[in-house]
Scaffold this motif. Structure first.
Motif, PDB file in Angstrom:
ATOM      1  N   ASP A 175      66.092   1.408  37.614  1.00 34.64           N
ATOM      2  CA  ASP A 175      67.346   2.171  37.648  1.00 34.64           C
ATOM      3  C   ASP A 175      67.389   2.963  38.952  1.00 34.64           C
ATOM      4  OD1 ASP A 175      69.521   3.857  37.349  1.00 34.64           O
ATOM      5  OD2 ASP A 175      68.940   4.571  35.362  1.00 34.64           O
ATOM      6  N   ALA A 176      68.227   2.537  39.865  1.00 39.99           N
ATOM      7  CA  ALA A 176      68.302   3.155  41.197  1.00 39.99           C
ATOM      8  C   ALA A 176      68.703   4.626  41.155  1.00 39.99           C
ATOM      9  CB  ALA A 176      69.275   2.369  42.070  1.00 39.99           C
ATOM     10  N   ARG A 177      69.244   5.083  40.040  1.00 39.71           N
ATOM     11  CA  ARG A 177      69.667   6.489  39.934  1.00 39.71           C
ATOM     12  C   ARG A 177      68.504   7.444  39.692  1.00 39.71           C
ATOM     13  NH1 ARG A 177      73.759   5.672  35.201  1.00 39.71           N
ATOM     14  NH2 ARG A 177      71.940   4.450  34.611  1.00 39.71           N
ATOM     15  N   VAL A 178      67.314   6.921  39.461  1.00 39.76           N
ATOM     16  CA  VAL A 178      66.139   7.757  39.220  1.00 39.76           C
ATOM     17  C   VAL A 178      65.870   8.601  40.473  1.00 39.76           C
ATOM     18  CG1 VAL A 178      63.647   7.701  38.864  1.00 39.76           C
ATOM     19  CG2 VAL A 178      65.122   6.193  37.538  1.00 39.76           C
ATOM     20  N   SER A 179      65.672   9.900  40.268  1.00 34.40           N
ATOM     21  CA  SER A 179      65.452  10.803  41.412  1.00 34.40           C
ATOM     22  C   SER A 179      63.970  11.155  41.548  1.00 34.40           C
ATOM     23  CB  SER A 179      66.262  12.083  41.242  1.00 34.40           C
ATOM     24  OG  SER A 179      65.658  12.931  40.289  1.00 34.40           O
ATOM     25  N   LEU A 180      63.652  11.787  42.652  1.00 32.92           N
ATOM     26  CA  LEU A 180      62.263  12.205  42.894  1.00 32.92           C
ATOM     27  C   LEU A 180      61.776  13.220  41.869  1.00 32.92           C
ATOM     28  CD1 LEU A 180      62.200  12.436  46.786  1.00 32.92           C
ATOM     29  CD2 LEU A 180      60.894  10.862  45.348  1.00 32.92           C
ATOM     30  N   ASN A 181      62.680  13.861  41.164  1.00 33.29           N
ATOM     31  CA  ASN A 181      62.240  14.789  40.118  1.00 33.29           C
ATOM     32  C   ASN A 181      61.357  14.081  39.095  1.00 33.29           C
ATOM     33  OD1 ASN A 181      63.483  17.010  41.223  1.00 33.29           O
ATOM     34  ND2 ASN A 181      65.322  16.823  39.976  1.00 33.29           N
ATOM     35  N   PRO A 194      53.118  22.219  35.937  1.00 34.99           N
ATOM     36  CA  PRO A 194      54.581  22.227  35.897  1.00 34.99           C
ATOM     37  C   PRO A 194      55.127  21.368  37.046  1.00 34.99           C
ATOM     38  CG  PRO A 194      53.713  24.467  35.776  1.00 34.99           C
ATOM     39  CD  PRO A 194      52.565  23.570  36.110  1.00 34.99           C
ATOM     40  N   TRP A 195      56.236  20.673  36.800  1.00 33.32           N
ATOM     41  CA  TRP A 195      56.771  19.798  37.842  1.00 33.32           C
ATOM     42  C   TRP A 195      57.161  20.587  39.084  1.00 33.32           C
ATOM     43  CZ3 TRP A 195      61.575  20.311  39.915  1.00 33.32           C
ATOM     44  CH2 TRP A 195      62.520  21.041  39.193  1.00 33.32           C
ATOM     45  N   GLN A 196      57.554  21.849  38.902  1.00 31.17           N
ATOM     46  CA  GLN A 196      57.938  22.670  40.046  1.00 31.17           C
ATOM     47  C   GLN A 196      56.745  22.923  40.968  1.00 31.17           C
ATOM     48  OE1 GLN A 196      58.377  23.425  36.799  1.00 31.17           O
ATOM     49  NE2 GLN A 196      60.402  24.296  36.420  1.00 31.17           N
ATOM     50  N   THR A 197      55.580  23.112  40.383  1.00 32.01           N
ATOM     51  CA  THR A 197      54.359  23.307  41.171  1.00 32.01           C
ATOM     52  C   THR A 197      54.026  22.038  41.938  1.00 32.01           C
ATOM     53  OG1 THR A 197      53.517  24.910  39.572  1.00 32.01           O
ATOM     54  CG2 THR A 197      51.896  23.879  41.030  1.00 32.01           C
ATOM     55  N   VAL A 198      54.146  20.908  41.262  1.00 35.51           N
ATOM     56  CA  VAL A 198      53.889  19.625  41.919  1.00 35.51           C
ATOM     57  C   VAL A 198      54.845  19.437  43.089  1.00 35.51           C
ATOM     58  CG1 VAL A 198      53.936  17.118  41.635  1.00 35.51           C
ATOM     59  CG2 VAL A 198      52.951  18.562  39.836  1.00 35.51           C
ATOM     60  N   ALA A 199      56.123  19.685  42.866  1.00 28.50           N
ATOM     61  CA  ALA A 199      57.133  19.507  43.919  1.00 28.50           C
ATOM     62  C   ALA A 199      56.832  20.397  45.121  1.00 28.50           C
ATOM     63  CB  ALA A 199      58.529  19.803  43.374  1.00 28.50           C
ATOM     64  N   ARG A 200      56.347  21.582  44.865  1.00 29.03           N
ATOM     65  CA  ARG A 200      56.077  22.542  45.939  1.00 29.03           C
ATOM     66  C   ARG A 200      54.756  22.246  46.657  1.00 29.03           C
ATOM     67  NH1 ARG A 200      56.734  26.618  42.928  1.00 29.03           N
ATOM     68  NH2 ARG A 200      54.565  26.946  42.370  1.00 29.03           N
ATOM     69  N   GLU A 201      53.714  21.908  45.893  1.00 30.25           N
ATOM     70  CA  GLU A 201      52.374  21.828  46.471  1.00 30.25           C
ATOM     71  C   GLU A 201      51.899  20.411  46.788  1.00 30.25           C
ATOM     72  OE1 GLU A 201      49.711  24.026  43.958  1.00 30.25           O
ATOM     73  OE2 GLU A 201      50.969  25.832  44.047  1.00 30.25           O
ATOM     74  N   HIS A 202      52.505  19.402  46.168  1.00 29.10           N
ATOM     75  CA  HIS A 202      52.009  18.036  46.350  1.00 29.10           C
ATOM     76  C   HIS A 202      53.071  17.070  46.856  1.00 29.10           C
ATOM     77  CE1 HIS A 202      48.367  19.360  44.346  1.00 29.10           C
ATOM     78  NE2 HIS A 202      49.124  19.872  43.395  1.00 29.10           N
ATOM     79  N   ARG A 203      54.225  17.585  47.223  1.00 28.02           N
ATOM     80  CA  ARG A 203      55.356  16.762  47.657  1.00 28.02           C
ATOM     81  C   ARG A 203      54.960  15.796  48.771  1.00 28.02           C
ATOM     82  NH1 ARG A 203      61.188  17.327  48.069  1.00 28.02           N
ATOM     83  NH2 ARG A 203      60.972  19.120  46.726  1.00 28.02           N
ATOM     84  N   THR A 204      54.376  16.309  49.830  1.00 24.72           N
ATOM     85  CA  THR A 204      54.071  15.474  50.993  1.00 24.72           C
ATOM     86  C   THR A 204      53.100  14.360  50.650  1.00 24.72           C
ATOM     87  OG1 THR A 204      54.487  17.342  52.455  1.00 24.72           O
ATOM     88  CG2 THR A 204      53.247  15.499  53.376  1.00 24.72           C
ATOM     89  N   SER A 205      52.024  14.690  49.951  1.00 25.03           N
ATOM     90  CA  SER A 205      51.031  13.660  49.630  1.00 25.03           C
ATOM     91  C   SER A 205      51.615  12.599  48.704  1.00 25.03           C
ATOM     92  CB  SER A 205      49.766  14.281  49.018  1.00 25.03           C
ATOM     93  OG  SER A 205      50.062  14.937  47.799  1.00 25.03           O
ATOM     94  N   LEU A 206      52.457  13.005  47.764  1.00 22.58           N
ATOM     95  CA  LEU A 206      53.075  12.034  46.863  1.00 22.58           C
ATOM     96  C   LEU A 206      54.074  11.152  47.605  1.00 22.58           C
ATOM     97  CD1 LEU A 206      53.557  14.227  43.687  1.00 22.58           C
ATOM     98  CD2 LEU A 206      52.093  12.211  43.897  1.00 22.58           C
ATOM     99  N   LEU A 207      54.861  11.732  48.491  1.00 14.87           N
ATOM    100  CA  LEU A 207      55.824  10.933  49.256  1.00 14.87           C
ATOM    101  C   LEU A 207      55.109   9.940  50.174  1.00 14.87           C
ATOM    102  CD1 LEU A 207      58.554  13.581  50.109  1.00 14.87           C
ATOM    103  CD2 LEU A 207      58.702  11.695  48.465  1.00 14.87           C
ATOM    104  N   LEU A 208      54.005  10.361  50.775  1.00 15.71           N
ATOM    105  CA  LEU A 208      53.223   9.445  51.610  1.00 15.71           C
ATOM    106  C   LEU A 208      52.618   8.318  50.775  1.00 15.71           C
ATOM    107  CD1 LEU A 208      51.457  11.978  54.009  1.00 15.71           C
ATOM    108  CD2 LEU A 208      53.239  10.317  54.597  1.00 15.71           C
ATOM    109  N   ALA A 209      52.128   8.640  49.598  1.00 15.99           N
ATOM    110  CA  ALA A 209      51.573   7.617  48.705  1.00 15.99           C
ATOM    111  C   ALA A 209      52.660   6.644  48.261  1.00 15.99           C
ATOM    112  CB  ALA A 209      50.906   8.278  47.494  1.00 15.99           C
ATOM    113  N   LEU A 210      53.842   7.157  47.974  1.00 17.38           N
ATOM    114  CA  LEU A 210      54.963   6.308  47.574  1.00 17.38           C
ATOM    115  C   LEU A 210      55.361   5.379  48.721  1.00 17.38           C
ATOM    116  CD1 LEU A 210      57.159   5.500  45.546  1.00 17.38           C
ATOM    117  CD2 LEU A 210      58.531   7.416  46.423  1.00 17.38           C
ATOM    118  N   GLU A 211      55.439   5.917  49.911  1.00 16.60           N
ATOM    119  CA  GLU A 211      55.789   5.103  51.081  1.00 16.60           C
ATOM    120  C   GLU A 211      54.750   3.997  51.300  1.00 16.60           C
ATOM    121  OE1 GLU A 211      56.421   5.611  55.885  1.00 16.60           O
ATOM    122  OE2 GLU A 211      56.551   7.380  54.610  1.00 16.60           O
TER     123      GLU A 211
END
Length: 85
Positions: free
Chosen positions: A44-50, A63-80
Protein backbone atom coordinates in the motif's frame (compact mmCIF):
# COMPACT_ATOMS: atom_id res chain seq x y z
CA UNK A 1 2.07 -12.58 22.26
CA UNK A 2 0.13 -11.01 19.40
CA UNK A 3 0.83 -7.92 17.30
CA UNK A 4 -1.92 -6.08 19.17
CA UNK A 5 0.01 -6.55 22.41
CA UNK A 6 3.11 -4.79 21.09
CA UNK A 7 3.52 -1.09 21.86
CA UNK A 8 2.83 1.39 19.02
CA UNK A 9 0.82 -1.05 16.86
CA UNK A 10 -2.84 -0.13 16.72
CA UNK A 11 -5.48 -1.57 14.43
CA UNK A 12 -4.40 0.53 11.44
CA UNK A 13 -0.78 -0.60 11.75
CA UNK A 14 -1.87 -4.21 12.15
CA UNK A 15 -4.00 -3.90 9.01
CA UNK A 16 -1.06 -2.51 7.04
CA UNK A 17 1.09 -5.41 8.18
CA UNK A 18 -1.63 -7.92 7.32
CA UNK A 19 -1.80 -6.56 3.77
CA UNK A 20 1.91 -7.34 3.54
CA UNK A 21 1.36 -10.87 4.87
CA UNK A 22 2.77 -10.15 8.32
CA UNK A 23 0.37 -11.41 10.94
CA UNK A 24 2.50 -12.64 13.83
CA UNK A 25 5.09 -11.22 16.20
CA UNK A 26 7.49 -13.96 15.11
CA UNK A 27 7.22 -12.86 11.47
CA UNK A 28 7.82 -9.24 12.44
CA UNK A 29 10.81 -10.17 14.57
CA UNK A 30 12.27 -12.33 11.81
CA UNK A 31 11.89 -9.61 9.17
CA UNK A 32 12.81 -6.65 11.31
CA UNK A 33 11.30 -3.20 11.12
CA UNK A 34 12.93 -2.11 7.86
CA UNK A 35 11.92 -5.12 5.77
CA UNK A 36 8.45 -5.24 7.33
CA UNK A 37 7.98 -1.54 6.51
CA UNK A 38 9.22 -2.02 2.94
CA UNK A 39 6.75 -4.86 2.41
CA UNK A 40 3.88 -2.84 3.86
CA UNK A 41 4.81 0.11 1.65
CA UNK A 42 4.89 -2.17 -1.39
CA UNK A 43 1.43 -3.51 -0.49
CA UNK A 44 0.00 0.00 0.00
CA UNK A 45 1.84 3.07 -1.28
CA UNK A 46 -0.02 5.27 1.23
CA UNK A 47 1.96 3.77 4.13
CA UNK A 48 4.00 6.54 5.79
CA UNK A 49 7.30 6.50 7.65
CA UNK A 50 5.35 6.64 10.89
CA UNK A 51 4.84 2.90 10.46
CA UNK A 52 8.61 2.39 10.34
CA UNK A 53 9.04 4.29 13.59
CA UNK A 54 6.16 2.33 15.15
CA UNK A 55 7.57 -1.03 14.05
CA UNK A 56 11.04 -0.27 15.38
CA UNK A 57 9.51 0.92 18.63
CA UNK A 58 7.40 -2.20 18.88
CA UNK A 59 10.46 -4.40 18.43
CA UNK A 60 12.66 -2.41 20.83
CA UNK A 61 9.96 -1.43 23.35
CA UNK A 62 10.35 2.30 22.74
CA UNK A 63 7.75 4.96 21.99
CA UNK A 64 7.58 5.65 18.25
CA UNK A 65 8.32 9.31 18.93
CA UNK A 66 11.64 8.38 20.54
CA UNK A 67 12.51 6.17 17.59
CA UNK A 68 11.64 8.95 15.12
CA UNK A 69 13.81 11.41 17.02
CA UNK A 70 16.80 9.23 17.92
CA UNK A 71 16.98 6.53 15.23
CA UNK A 72 15.54 8.24 12.14
CA UNK A 73 18.82 8.53 10.23
CA UNK A 74 19.99 4.97 10.83
CA UNK A 75 16.59 3.54 9.90
CA UNK A 76 16.35 5.63 6.73
CA UNK A 77 19.86 4.54 5.70
CA UNK A 78 18.96 0.89 6.36
CA UNK A 79 15.77 1.29 4.33
CA UNK A 80 17.67 2.86 1.44
CA UNK A 81 20.24 0.05 1.51
CA UNK A 82 17.48 -2.58 1.55
CA UNK A 83 15.66 -0.96 -1.37
CA UNK A 84 18.86 -0.86 -3.46
CA UNK A 85 19.25 -4.65 -3.27
Amino acid sequence: MTLSELPNLGLKSQHMLALAGITTVAQLQELGSVVAFARAKQADARVSLNLLWALEGALTDQPWQTVAREHRTSLLLALEAYQRR
